[in-house]
Design a protein around this motif. Structure first.
Motif, PDB file in Angstrom:
ATOM      1  N   VAL A 129     -72.297 -47.762-105.021  1.00  0.00           N
ATOM      2  CA  VAL A 129     -72.394 -46.914-103.817  1.00  0.00           C
ATOM      3  C   VAL A 129     -72.978 -47.725-102.656  1.00  0.00           C
ATOM      4  CG1 VAL A 129     -73.571 -44.909-102.810  1.00  0.00           C
ATOM      5  CG2 VAL A 129     -72.532 -44.738-105.069  1.00  0.00           C
ATOM      6  N   GLN A 130     -74.024 -48.506-102.923  1.00  0.00           N
ATOM      7  CA  GLN A 130     -74.625 -49.326-101.864  1.00  0.00           C
ATOM      8  C   GLN A 130     -73.634 -50.386-101.373  1.00  0.00           C
ATOM      9  OE1 GLN A 130     -78.102 -50.540-104.092  1.00  0.00           O
ATOM     10  NE2 GLN A 130     -79.460 -49.278-102.828  1.00  0.00           N
ATOM     11  N   ALA A 151     -71.219 -48.629 -99.183  1.00  0.00           N
ATOM     12  CA  ALA A 151     -71.901 -48.269 -97.928  1.00  0.00           C
ATOM     13  C   ALA A 151     -72.118 -49.504 -97.054  1.00  0.00           C
ATOM     14  CB  ALA A 151     -73.248 -47.608 -98.242  1.00  0.00           C
ATOM     15  N   PHE A 152     -72.431 -50.622 -97.674  1.00  0.00           N
ATOM     16  CA  PHE A 152     -72.638 -51.870 -96.928  1.00  0.00           C
ATOM     17  C   PHE A 152     -71.357 -52.253 -96.195  1.00  0.00           C
ATOM     18  CE2 PHE A 152     -74.178 -56.546 -97.381  1.00  0.00           C
ATOM     19  CZ  PHE A 152     -74.694 -56.490 -96.103  1.00  0.00           C
ATOM     20  N   ILE A 156     -70.845 -49.622 -93.300  1.00  0.00           N
ATOM     21  CA  ILE A 156     -71.806 -49.705 -92.187  1.00  0.00           C
ATOM     22  C   ILE A 156     -71.818 -51.104 -91.576  1.00  0.00           C
ATOM     23  CG2 ILE A 156     -74.255 -49.496 -91.571  1.00  0.00           C
ATOM     24  CD1 ILE A 156     -74.453 -47.388 -93.853  1.00  0.00           C
ATOM     25  N   GLY A 157     -71.875 -52.124 -92.425  1.00  0.00           N
ATOM     26  CA  GLY A 157     -71.935 -53.504 -91.924  1.00  0.00           C
ATOM     27  C   GLY A 157     -70.577 -53.987 -91.441  1.00  0.00           C
ATOM     28  N   TYR A 158     -69.562 -53.788 -92.258  1.00  0.00           N
ATOM     29  CA  TYR A 158     -68.188 -54.152 -91.948  1.00  0.00           C
ATOM     30  C   TYR A 158     -68.096 -55.551 -91.312  1.00  0.00           C
ATOM     31  CZ  TYR A 158     -63.333 -53.572 -90.492  1.00  0.00           C
ATOM     32  OH  TYR A 158     -61.976 -53.731 -90.320  1.00  0.00           O
ATOM     33  N   ALA A 159     -68.625 -56.533 -92.023  1.00  0.00           N
ATOM     34  CA  ALA A 159     -68.611 -57.910 -91.526  1.00  0.00           C
ATOM     35  C   ALA A 159     -68.580 -58.834 -92.740  1.00  0.00           C
ATOM     36  CB  ALA A 159     -69.836 -58.181 -90.673  1.00  0.00           C
ATOM     37  N   TYR A 212     -66.333 -51.110 -83.064  1.00  0.00           N
ATOM     38  CA  TYR A 212     -66.670 -51.152 -84.494  1.00  0.00           C
ATOM     39  C   TYR A 212     -65.559 -51.843 -85.282  1.00  0.00           C
ATOM     40  CZ  TYR A 212     -66.959 -49.322 -89.288  1.00  0.00           C
ATOM     41  OH  TYR A 212     -66.969 -49.202 -90.659  1.00  0.00           O
TER      42      TYR A 212
END
Lengths: 210, 66
Positions: free
Chosen positions: A23-24, A27-28, A31-34, A89
């Protein structure tokens, strides 16, 4: 875009192997998307580096996004602020390179960029989710890592139109290799800076001859 | 907790960098010298990324593989 799938799977796998839950890890990615920052942060989490240092490293690795953002500014002339945030984004190496290399006669460059960014987002999130869910089940012997440099080679050639651009690319690549020992992947930033400087010199030299 | 801080921190940094010029400098015109040098950025950045001898993926998998 298909070249992104193995790259994104590697990001998902690396996060789980570094101690993120699936899940993390997902989510990373959301949210981070890099990509590079996710991989480097995963490494640093595994090495128990302090949070501040991890965030600072991602800042350095992602500095190029600010340059991309500046470069895309003329394209976004009539776009309202509320739409700029989601479009920003979605700004990635791939979406940027595809947009910069678009056909000159393309009448809707913002829509073109939005389509590329959306496709890239779906590919990336799908790949990292698969990687996060498979996690440690994927043998390290699977040759997924090759996809990272290859995806950038594939993106590079369409943006090489002029001699100064070729000069910038050659100098940048050479400096990035020579400066490989620098911490926090500063070799990439240094390489890009030297490449742009060399390209500017080539531009001046061309203008002087004309 | 630490992992969530990393997720939020990296996310914030990434979004701020991506939106820096698109949102903050919206409507302003950049000098021609700046725009001409920006035309060289994709070639320079993508070449550096493509030639990175220790790509981050390789490092991440190598250091965390069982």
């Amino acid at each position: 875009m298909p070249g992104v799938l193995p790259f994104s799977m590697v990001a998902g796998i690396a996060a789980v192997q570094a101690g993120f839950t699936p899940v993390q890890s997902i989510a990373f990615s959301l949210i981070g998307y890099a990509g590079s920052a996710q991989l480097i942060a995963s490494q640093m989490v595994a090495a128990q580096a302090p949070v501040v240092l991890i965030v600072l490293s991602s800042l350095v690795v992602n500095l190029r996004f600010a340059v991309y953002s500046a470069s895309m500014l003329p394209l976004f002339g009539g776009v309202p602020l509320s739409r700029r945030w989601p479009l920003a984004y979605g700004l990635t190496d791939q979406a940027y390179a595809v947009t910069v290399g678009r056909p000159a006669a393309e009448p809707h460059p913002v829509a073109y960029y939005a389509g590329a960014a959306a496709l890239m987002w779906l590919s990336w999130q799908g790949g990292t989710a698969v990687g996060a869910l498979l996690g440690a089940k994927v043998p390290a012997s699977w040759p997924l890592d090759f996809a990272v440099p290859l995806s950038f080679v594939a993106l590079l050639f369409p943006v090489l139109h002029t001699r100064p651009q070729v000069t910038a690319a050659v100098v940048s690549a050479l400096v990035a290799v020579v400066a490989n020992g620098l911490p926090f992947r500063l070799n990439l930033i240094l390489g890009a800076a030297c490449g742009v400087a060399a390209g500017l010199l080539a531009q001046r030299s061309q203008a002087g001859r004309a | 907790m630490k992992i969530w801080l990393v997720i939020v921190g990296v996310g914030l940094v990434s979004l701020l960098l991506r939106s820096s010029f698109l949102v903050i400098l919206r409507g302003r015109h950049l000098p021609e010298r700046v725009t001409s040098s920006l035309g060289l950025v994709p070639a320079a950045v993508l070449a550096a990324r493509a030639s990175d001898p220790e790509g981050p993926a390789g490092q991440a998998r190598a250091t965390s593989a069982p």
